[in-house]
Write a protein that holds these residues in place. Structure first.
Motif, PDB file in Angstrom:
ATOM      1  N   UNK A 105       0.830  -1.194   0.000  1.00 12.54           N
ATOM      2  CA  UNK A 105       0.000   0.000   0.000  1.00 12.54           C
ATOM      3  C   UNK A 105       0.869   1.252   0.000  1.00 12.54           C
ATOM      4  N   UNK A 106       1.933   1.199   0.802  1.00 17.95           N
ATOM      5  CA  UNK A 106       2.814   2.348   0.869  1.00 17.95           C
ATOM      6  C   UNK A 106       3.530   2.593  -0.463  1.00 17.95           C
ATOM      7  N   UNK A 107       3.927   1.478  -1.201  1.00 16.45           N
ATOM      8  CA  UNK A 107       4.580   1.642  -2.504  1.00 16.45           C
ATOM      9  C   UNK A 107       3.626   2.282  -3.514  1.00 16.45           C
ATOM     10  N   UNK A 108       2.358   1.933  -3.435  1.00 19.05           N
ATOM     11  CA  UNK A 108       1.381   2.569  -4.318  1.00 19.05           C
ATOM     12  C   UNK A 108       1.249   4.054  -4.015  1.00 19.05           C
ATOM     13  N   UNK A 109       1.308   4.364  -2.718  1.00 21.87           N
ATOM     14  CA  UNK A 109       1.264   5.780  -2.344  1.00 21.87           C
ATOM     15  C   UNK A 109       2.485   6.524  -2.875  1.00 21.87           C
ATOM     16  N   UNK A 110       3.648   5.820  -2.869  1.00 18.81           N
ATOM     17  CA  UNK A 110       4.857   6.438  -3.434  1.00 18.81           C
ATOM     18  C   UNK A 110       4.696   6.669  -4.936  1.00 18.81           C
ATOM     19  N   UNK A 111       4.058   5.699  -5.666  1.00 19.48           N
ATOM     20  CA  UNK A 111       3.825   5.876  -7.091  1.00 19.48           C
ATOM     21  C   UNK A 111       2.919   7.070  -7.367  1.00 19.48           C
ATOM     22  N   UNK A 112       1.908   7.215  -6.520  1.00 19.94           N
ATOM     23  CA  UNK A 112       1.042   8.386  -6.645  1.00 19.94           C
ATOM     24  C   UNK A 112       1.823   9.672  -6.434  1.00 19.94           C
ATOM     25  N   UNK A 113       2.713   9.607  -5.450  1.00 18.25           N
ATOM     26  CA  UNK A 113       3.542  10.789  -5.181  1.00 18.25           C
ATOM     27  C   UNK A 113       4.430  11.096  -6.379  1.00 18.25           C
ATOM     28  N   UNK A 114       5.044  10.044  -6.972  1.00 16.89           N
ATOM     29  CA  UNK A 114       5.913  10.251  -8.134  1.00 16.89           C
ATOM     30  C   UNK A 114       5.103  10.751  -9.329  1.00 16.89           C
ATOM     31  N   UNK A 115       3.897  10.207  -9.528  1.00 14.70           N
ATOM     32  CA  UNK A 115       3.041  10.666 -10.617  1.00 14.70           C
ATOM     33  C   UNK A 115       2.749  12.158 -10.486  1.00 14.70           C
ATOM     34  N   UNK A 116       2.370  12.563  -9.274  1.00 10.67           N
ATOM     35  CA  UNK A 116       2.051  13.975  -9.032  1.00 10.67           C
ATOM     36  C   UNK A 116       3.268  14.851  -9.261  1.00 10.67           C
ATOM     37  N   UNK A 117       4.431  14.382  -8.755  1.00 10.68           N
ATOM     38  CA  UNK A 117       5.661  15.162  -8.935  1.00 10.68           C
ATOM     39  C   UNK A 117       6.008  15.299 -10.406  1.00 10.68           C
ATOM     40  N   UNK A 118       5.886  14.169 -11.172  1.00 12.51           N
ATOM     41  CA  UNK A 118       6.209  14.194 -12.604  1.00 12.51           C
ATOM     42  C   UNK A 118       5.299  15.156 -13.351  1.00 12.51           C
ATOM     43  N   UNK A 119       4.023  15.163 -13.023  1.00 10.62           N
ATOM     44  CA  UNK A 119       3.084  16.064 -13.694  1.00 10.62           C
ATOM     45  C   UNK A 119       3.429  17.513 -13.407  1.00 10.62           C
ATOM     46  N   UNK A 120       3.798  17.795 -12.118  1.00  9.50           N
ATOM     47  CA  UNK A 120       4.153  19.176 -11.766  1.00  9.50           C
ATOM     48  C   UNK A 120       5.413  19.621 -12.498  1.00  9.50           C
ATOM     49  N   UNK A 121       6.435  18.716 -12.533  1.00  5.29           N
ATOM     50  CA  UNK A 121       7.669  19.078 -13.241  1.00  5.29           C
ATOM     51  C   UNK A 121       7.418  19.205 -14.741  1.00  5.29           C
ATOM     52  N   UNK A 122       6.555  18.385 -15.292  1.00  3.09           N
ATOM     53  CA  UNK A 122       6.185  18.472 -16.709  1.00  3.09           C
ATOM     54  C   UNK A 122       5.574  19.836 -17.015  1.00  3.09           C
ATOM     55  N   UNK A 123       4.634  20.269 -16.160  1.00  2.33           N
ATOM     56  CA  UNK A 123       3.971  21.555 -16.389  1.00  2.33           C
ATOM     57  C   UNK A 123       4.962  22.694 -16.349  1.00  2.33           C
ATOM     58  N   UNK A 124       5.913  22.611 -15.399  1.00  2.00           N
ATOM     59  CA  UNK A 124       6.921  23.655 -15.284  1.00  2.00           C
ATOM     60  C   UNK A 124       7.820  23.684 -16.519  1.00  2.00           C
ATOM     61  N   UNK A 125       8.264  22.480 -16.989  1.00  3.87           N
ATOM     62  CA  UNK A 125       9.145  22.420 -18.159  1.00  3.87           C
ATOM     63  C   UNK A 125       8.419  22.870 -19.425  1.00  3.87           C
ATOM     64  N   UNK A 126       7.161  22.535 -19.540  1.00  2.00           N
ATOM     65  CA  UNK A 126       6.403  22.925 -20.726  1.00  2.00           C
ATOM     66  C   UNK A 126       6.227  24.438 -20.772  1.00  2.00           C
ATOM     67  N   UNK A 127       6.014  25.029 -19.611  1.00  2.00           N
ATOM     68  CA  UNK A 127       5.875  26.493 -19.563  1.00  2.00           C
ATOM     69  C   UNK A 127       7.157  27.176 -20.004  1.00  2.00           C
ATOM     70  N   UNK A 128       8.338  26.546 -19.732  1.00  2.00           N
ATOM     71  CA  UNK A 128       9.623  27.115 -20.126  1.00  2.00           C
ATOM     72  C   UNK A 128      10.064  26.656 -21.509  1.00  2.00           C
ATOM     73  N   UNK A 129       9.188  25.895 -22.227  1.00  2.00           N
ATOM     74  CA  UNK A 129       9.449  25.391 -23.572  1.00  2.00           C
ATOM     75  C   UNK A 129      10.640  24.437 -23.617  1.00  2.00           C
TER      76      UNK A 129
END
Length: 781
Positions: A105-129
């Motif tokens: 259960x905890x590993x799934x929570x970590x995957x959710x955390x990584x998914x959220x982090x990846x999406x946030x970093x993606x949005x930031x990188x896309x904004x900077x082209x």
């Protein structure tokens, strides 16, 4: 002391186990609580879209603390299990399983955390082209989501929300990359939708932009071409983009260059772009030369290779993992090469194939230019492998030459067969076919020819002069044939001559193409010209001569070339003799059908003569006289259209047969009369005298046929009923005594022409019933 320590340790171990159970239960409850809070937060963020990110960092800290506690407990349980395995195996197993479930259960929570982090970093990188970094973050989020889905123990509604979010973000970055692609590769087309015309091609341009122009500069760093291509490669969309670009490149640039000889590519270098456009140069060529087309296409591909394809696919950040290696020229080559090869073959190589075997050696230059063209493409990595379809086609010149030559021969033959038949030329026994000069035979052949010639001469010397053959014994008699058929035979001779100097494969194909010419004639001409051959007597006669002319040449056509053919054709099958009966039958059937039609017309005209009865009636006499005139007119008309066309002997036989049909019908009608008055007899005699005087005129020779006069004046030879017709005329004017004298007891000319019953019937019809008539009838036995 020892026992006391032992007791203390044992008591301590029991307490530790109880303490572990309590702590694991507490951790389990805490894990469930954290799971609920995390799921609630993710649901609000991605499903309900509520701004609830303020507790995200606290949750991350709590998850990390719980993870450390679980790792510490796990190690302690492992040591306890190993030390007290014989006492509490079942108890510790349950505890371990519970802890493992908590770990999952905890590993799934970590995957959710990584998914959220990846999406946030993606949005930031896309904004900077920074498209490569954004694409990689998106791929990481994709992997996290894939792992969550594989567990099959998570909230399906939440996973659906995450999948939708990921899809939206991927389409978002693809939209931005598409915008960047359109800025880097710009197509300019004319207003007209017709892309195939020369004017439209001259207005088509391709702009390959290497940098952003000063007018479009912004505060955001400009992405490079390699950055855009790398991001597309990471997302798996690079092949789709290159495929679309390759199709437009083929349609608007490469195909026009390959199909239009006057069109050339012009490369214009500008500070921030390279422009590919067209210009038109005057040329007399109908089809472009392969070497020139290769050069034009190579210029365009070199520009593409330098400006677009020969760039390293890098990342936006130094510490990022580079995308997988992709060879852009090879990828574009896979997209365009098959269609480009087909276009080059159809528009260039097909028309460069020589039409004469003497020019085959010059084709080596085209093979070399094709090899150099492919070698340059391999150096630019557009091509991979050894031999391509384009080079195979160029090298297989013998096969293509044979196919093209055979196709040209068949097309030319068919055009001749479908041309007008009535354009004729005169053939005489002295006429010679314009046969091309054959190569000189070798020495053995010369010796053999000399030996045969001497043998024939020695035998000829021993013949008496009156036994020698006429020099024209085996010649075709004088007649007229279609000019197109004469050209057809010349085409056959030329093609067979070509076969004597060609390769084995080509020689076989050319030989059988000549045979196919005659098979085609047998099928096409009677069908294509059917109506004219049925309606026009002259064309039927010309067609008869055409078939006999072809059959005459087919008797020796194969033997004339046999010694010159390749060994593969010297097995006794190189002959055309088997086609001779078919052609003779074809000509004979057509002419006999015309003869039957003419006979039908003659009989139809005589049917209006009212059976030649009651000639004392002016109407009956007029009808009979008109029928006789129509028959003679038809015969004269046929004589005009046939006499200069058919050979003399065929003409005389044909006219004699038709005249014999008419005379037979007249004789039959008159002998069938039961009563012929004196006036009827005189008028019937007059009608027969008209036929007797005018009919032989159709056999009168032409001025240039005076040598055939003796044949044409012998009318009874071609008209079997001519002598009976003369005897009938005599009967119509003779007395009973004269009739008896010409019968001469069954030995006179009258007995040769008619039977006794026919003569008796005529006597009864012509004379009244008297003793003299009875006496005359008694003599007719």
């Amino acid at each position: 002391m020892a026992s006391f320590v032992t007791e203390v340790l044992a008591h301590s171990g029991s307490l530790e186990k109880e303490d572990l159970g309590t702590r694991i239960s507490r951790l389990t409850r805490r894990v469930e609580e954290v799971k609920g809070e995390v799921c609630n937060m993710i649901s609000k963020k991605y499903s309900e879209f509520l701004p609830s990110m303020q507790n995200a960092q606290d949750l991350v800290t709590q998850v990390d603390k719980l993870s450390n506690d679980i790792d510490l407990l796990k190690s302690r349980i492992e040591s306890e299990v190993c030390r007290d395995l014989h006492v509490s195996t079942a108890e510790f197993t349950d505890l371990k399983q519970q802890l493992e479930r908590d770990s999952v259960v905890l590993s799934l929570l970590k995957q959710l955390q990584e998914f959220s982090t990846a999406i946030e970093e993606y949005s930031s990188a896309l904004a900077e082209r920074k498209y490569v970094s954004a694409a990689q973050r998106l791929e990481e989020a994709q992997k996290c989501l894939k792992l969550l889905k594989s567990r099959k123990c998570f909230d399906l509604k939440l996973l659906k929300s995450l999948s939708m979010e990921l899809t939206i973000q991927k389409q978002n970055i693809l939209y931005h990359l598409g915008e960047e692609w359109q800025k880097l590769i710009i197509w300019k087309f004319p207003p007209s939708k017709d892309s195939s015309s020369l004017e439209s091609c001259l207005q088509t341009e391709l702009h390959l932009c290497s940098e952003q122009s000063p007018k479009e500069e912004t505060t955001t760093p400009v992405p490079s071409i390699s950055s855009v291509l790398s991001a597309l490669s990471v997302l798996g969309e690079l092949h789709t983009k290159l495929k679309s670009f390759g199709q437009m490149l083929l349609k608007y640039i490469l195909r026009p260059l390959a199909s239009c000889p006057s069109l050339h590519a012009v490369i214009e270098n500008q500070p921030h772009a390279v422009i590919v456009r067209f210009q038109s140069l005057m040329t007399d060529l109908e089809h472009p030369s392969p070497s020139e087309v290769y050069a034009k296409i190579r210029i365009v591909l070199e520009v593409l290779h330098k400006q677009l394809l020969d760039l390293p696919l890098d990342t936006d950040l130094e510490n990022e993992k580079p995308p997988p290696t992709v060879i852009l020229p090879e990828m574009l080559g896979d997209v365009i090469w098959e269609d480009l090869s087909e276009c080059l073959i159809k528009n260039c190589l097909v028309y460069s194939i020589p039409t004469n075997s003497s020019k085959l050696q010059q084709y080596e230059e085209i093979i070399q230019s094709t090899e150099q063209f492919e070698l340059s493409l391999k150096e630019m990595k557009f091509l991979k492998g050894d031999t391509t379809d384009l080079l195979k086609y160029a090298r297989n010149i013998n096969c293509h030459f044979a196919n093209k030559k055979c196709q040209d021969v068949i097309v030319a033959a068919r055009n001749l067969m479908t041309s007008e038949i009535h354009n004729t030329v005169k053939i005489t026994p002295d006429s010679k076919m314009t046969v091309p000069d054959l190569p000189h035979p070798n020495e053995d052949d010369e010796l053999q020819v000399q030996k045969v010639s001497k043998t024939w001469y020695n035998e000829a010397v021993n013949l008496q002069p009156e036994n020698t053959l006429d020099p024209h014994s085996f010649s075709l008699p004088t007649c007229r044939i279609s000019e197109s058929v004469k050209k057809l035979m010349e085409l056959a001779y030329q093609t067979l001559l070509e076969a004597t100097t060609s390769s084995d494969q080509c020689a076989v194909q050319l030989f059988y193409s000549v045979r196919n010419i005659f098979h085609l004639f047998h099928d096409v001409v009677p069908t294509y010209h059917r109506e004219n051959l049925q309606k026009l007597p002259q064309l039927a006669a010309i067609h008869h001569n055409n078939c006999m002319y072809i059959a005459h040449h087919l008797l020796t056509l194969g033997h004339q070339f046999r010694s010159r053919f390749a060994p593969i054709l010297c097995d006794g099958t190189t002959t055309f003799v088997d086609l001779v009966p078919g052609f003779r039958r074809l000509g004979t059937q057509c002419f006999l059908a015309q003869m039957r039609a003419q006979k039908g017309e003659l009989l139809e005209r005589l049917s209006s003569a009212r059976s030649f009865s009651n000639m004392d009636d002016e109407d009956n006499y007029s009808a009979a006289s008109k029928a006789i005139r129509q028959v003679l007119h038809q015969l004269k008309r046929l004589g005009i259209v046939w006499q200069d066309v058919l050979p003399v002997n065929i003409y005389c036989k044909a006219m004699g047969t038709l005249l014999n049909t008419a005379i037979s019908e007249i004789i039959g009608r008159i002998t069938a009369l039961e009563d012929i008055s004196t006036e009827d007899g005189d008028r019937l005699y007059s009608l027969c005298k008209t036929v007797m005087d005018e009919a032989p005129q159709v056999f009168a020779p032409l001025s240039d046929e005076s040598k055939n006069k003796k044949y044409q004046e012998e009318v009874p030879v071609y008209v079997p009923k001519w002598m009976p017709f003369k005897e009938l005329m005599m009967l119509l004017q003779a007395s009973l005594q004269e009739i008896g004298d010409r019968w001469a007891d069954g030995k006179g000319p009258l007995a040769t022409a008619f039977s006794s019953s026919e003569v008796k019937a005529l006597i009864r019809a012509l004379f009244q019933n008297t003793e003299r008539r009875a006496a005359a009838l008694a003599k007719i036995k």
